[in-house]
Design a protein around this motif. Sequence first.
Motif, PDB file in Angstrom:
ATOM      1  N   LEU A 195      18.457  -3.578  66.485  1.00 43.77           N
ATOM      2  CA  LEU A 195      19.130  -3.368  65.208  1.00 43.77           C
ATOM      3  C   LEU A 195      19.966  -4.572  64.809  1.00 43.77           C
ATOM      4  CD1 LEU A 195      20.179   0.372  65.547  1.00 43.77           C
ATOM      5  CD2 LEU A 195      18.346  -0.590  64.156  1.00 43.77           C
ATOM      6  N   SER A 196      20.576  -5.217  65.794  1.00 43.23           N
ATOM      7  CA  SER A 196      21.351  -6.429  65.514  1.00 43.23           C
ATOM      8  C   SER A 196      20.449  -7.527  64.960  1.00 43.23           C
ATOM      9  CB  SER A 196      22.054  -6.906  66.790  1.00 43.23           C
ATOM     10  OG  SER A 196      22.682  -8.138  66.582  1.00 43.23           O
ATOM     11  N   HIS A 197      19.275  -7.683  65.551  1.00 37.19           N
ATOM     12  CA  HIS A 197      18.321  -8.679  65.056  1.00 37.19           C
ATOM     13  C   HIS A 197      17.849  -8.342  63.645  1.00 37.19           C
ATOM     14  CE1 HIS A 197      17.830 -11.308  68.504  1.00 37.19           C
ATOM     15  NE2 HIS A 197      17.775 -10.249  69.288  1.00 37.19           N
ATOM     16  N   CYS A 198      17.626  -7.054  63.391  1.00 32.18           N
ATOM     17  CA  CYS A 198      17.192  -6.629  62.053  1.00 32.18           C
ATOM     18  C   CYS A 198      18.262  -6.925  61.011  1.00 32.18           C
ATOM     19  CB  CYS A 198      16.855  -5.142  62.050  1.00 32.18           C
ATOM     20  SG  CYS A 198      15.338  -4.762  62.931  1.00 32.18           S
ATOM     21  N   LYS A 199      19.516  -6.628  61.335  1.00 30.15           N
ATOM     22  CA  LYS A 199      20.609  -6.899  60.403  1.00 30.15           C
ATOM     23  C   LYS A 199      20.710  -8.389  60.118  1.00 30.15           C
ATOM     24  CE  LYS A 199      23.471  -2.944  61.598  1.00 30.15           C
ATOM     25  NZ  LYS A 199      24.723  -2.512  62.250  1.00 30.15           N
ATOM     26  N   HIS A 200      20.584  -9.193  61.157  1.00 29.16           N
ATOM     27  CA  HIS A 200      20.643 -10.648  60.980  1.00 29.16           C
ATOM     28  C   HIS A 200      19.480 -11.131  60.108  1.00 29.16           C
ATOM     29  CE1 HIS A 200      21.385 -14.849  61.814  1.00 29.16           C
ATOM     30  NE2 HIS A 200      20.142 -14.977  62.247  1.00 29.16           N
ATOM     31  N   PHE A 201      18.290 -10.586  60.335  1.00 29.38           N
ATOM     32  CA  PHE A 201      17.116 -10.977  59.559  1.00 29.38           C
ATOM     33  C   PHE A 201      17.293 -10.639  58.082  1.00 29.38           C
ATOM     34  CE2 PHE A 201      12.991  -9.860  57.708  1.00 29.38           C
ATOM     35  CZ  PHE A 201      12.328 -11.060  57.874  1.00 29.38           C
ATOM     36  N   ILE A 202      17.824  -9.445  57.810  1.00 30.01           N
ATOM     37  CA  ILE A 202      17.993  -9.007  56.426  1.00 30.01           C
ATOM     38  C   ILE A 202      19.051  -9.842  55.713  1.00 30.01           C
ATOM     39  CG2 ILE A 202      18.799  -7.088  54.998  1.00 30.01           C
ATOM     40  CD1 ILE A 202      17.337  -5.244  56.977  1.00 30.01           C
ATOM     41  N   LYS A 203      20.105 -10.236  56.415  1.00 32.81           N
ATOM     42  CA  LYS A 203      21.192 -11.005  55.797  1.00 32.81           C
ATOM     43  C   LYS A 203      20.815 -12.463  55.563  1.00 32.81           C
ATOM     44  CE  LYS A 203      25.000  -8.164  57.392  1.00 32.81           C
ATOM     45  NZ  LYS A 203      26.217  -8.111  58.191  1.00 32.81           N
ATOM     46  N   ARG A 204      19.817 -12.955  56.276  1.00 32.10           N
ATOM     47  CA  ARG A 204      19.402 -14.357  56.113  1.00 32.10           C
ATOM     48  C   ARG A 204      18.896 -14.601  54.713  1.00 32.10           C
ATOM     49  NH1 ARG A 204      15.079 -15.360  60.402  1.00 32.10           N
ATOM     50  NH2 ARG A 204      13.990 -15.523  58.440  1.00 32.10           N
ATOM     51  N   LYS A 205      19.266 -15.705  54.152  1.00 29.31           N
ATOM     52  CA  LYS A 205      18.829 -16.050  52.795  1.00 29.31           C
ATOM     53  C   LYS A 205      18.061 -17.373  52.766  1.00 29.31           C
ATOM     54  CE  LYS A 205      20.979 -12.605  50.904  1.00 29.31           C
ATOM     55  NZ  LYS A 205      20.274 -11.441  50.508  1.00 29.31           N
ATOM     56  N   ASP A 206      17.762 -17.945  53.902  1.00 23.87           N
ATOM     57  CA  ASP A 206      17.188 -19.280  53.958  1.00 23.87           C
ATOM     58  C   ASP A 206      15.666 -19.318  53.794  1.00 23.87           C
ATOM     59  OD1 ASP A 206      16.963 -18.004  56.427  1.00 23.87           O
ATOM     60  OD2 ASP A 206      16.805 -19.897  57.506  1.00 23.87           O
ATOM     61  N   GLY A 207      15.066 -18.297  53.357  1.00 27.57           N
ATOM     62  CA  GLY A 207      13.623 -18.338  53.165  1.00 27.57           C
ATOM     63  C   GLY A 207      13.065 -16.955  52.886  1.00 27.57           C
ATOM     64  N   ALA A 208      13.952 -16.049  52.670  1.00 27.33           N
ATOM     65  CA  ALA A 208      13.504 -14.686  52.395  1.00 27.33           C
ATOM     66  C   ALA A 208      12.824 -14.649  51.036  1.00 27.33           C
ATOM     67  CB  ALA A 208      14.689 -13.735  52.419  1.00 27.33           C
ATOM     68  N   SER A 209      11.697 -14.011  51.008  1.00 25.80           N
ATOM     69  CA  SER A 209      10.966 -13.903  49.755  1.00 25.80           C
ATOM     70  C   SER A 209      10.574 -12.448  49.537  1.00 25.80           C
ATOM     71  CB  SER A 209       9.721 -14.775  49.787  1.00 25.80           C
ATOM     72  OG  SER A 209       8.811 -14.284  50.742  1.00 25.80           O
ATOM     73  N   GLY A 210      10.036 -12.178  48.387  1.00 29.30           N
ATOM     74  CA  GLY A 210       9.598 -10.821  48.076  1.00 29.30           C
ATOM     75  C   GLY A 210       8.544 -10.324  49.038  1.00 29.30           C
ATOM     76  N   ILE A 211       7.706 -11.230  49.523  1.00 31.29           N
ATOM     77  CA  ILE A 211       6.653 -10.842  50.463  1.00 31.29           C
ATOM     78  C   ILE A 211       7.257 -10.321  51.757  1.00 31.29           C
ATOM     79  CG2 ILE A 211       4.721 -11.711  51.835  1.00 31.29           C
ATOM     80  CD1 ILE A 211       4.114 -11.470  48.856  1.00 31.29           C
TER      81      ILE A 211
END
Length: 68
Positions: A7-23
């Motif tokens: 869950l910690s990894h998931c939260k970190h992944f969701i908060k990242r903005k350095d390449g997150a795209s709609g896909i």
Amino acid sequence: MSLKRFLSHCKHFIKRKDGASGIEYAVIAAMVAVVLAGFVPGISSNVKSVMNKIETAITTGSSTPSGG
């Protein structure tokens, strides 16, 4: 991997903005839908129906030539 760490990894992944795209968000949503379909039988048929509609739209949409 423990659930807390996952869950910690998931939260970190969701908060990242350095390449997150709609896909990426669509893939996450699809994974959540698959997990929910497996664990909650009541919504399983609804999720399957939506996935079938999406599959049909993709296959019929990709088979038609693009006009231009």
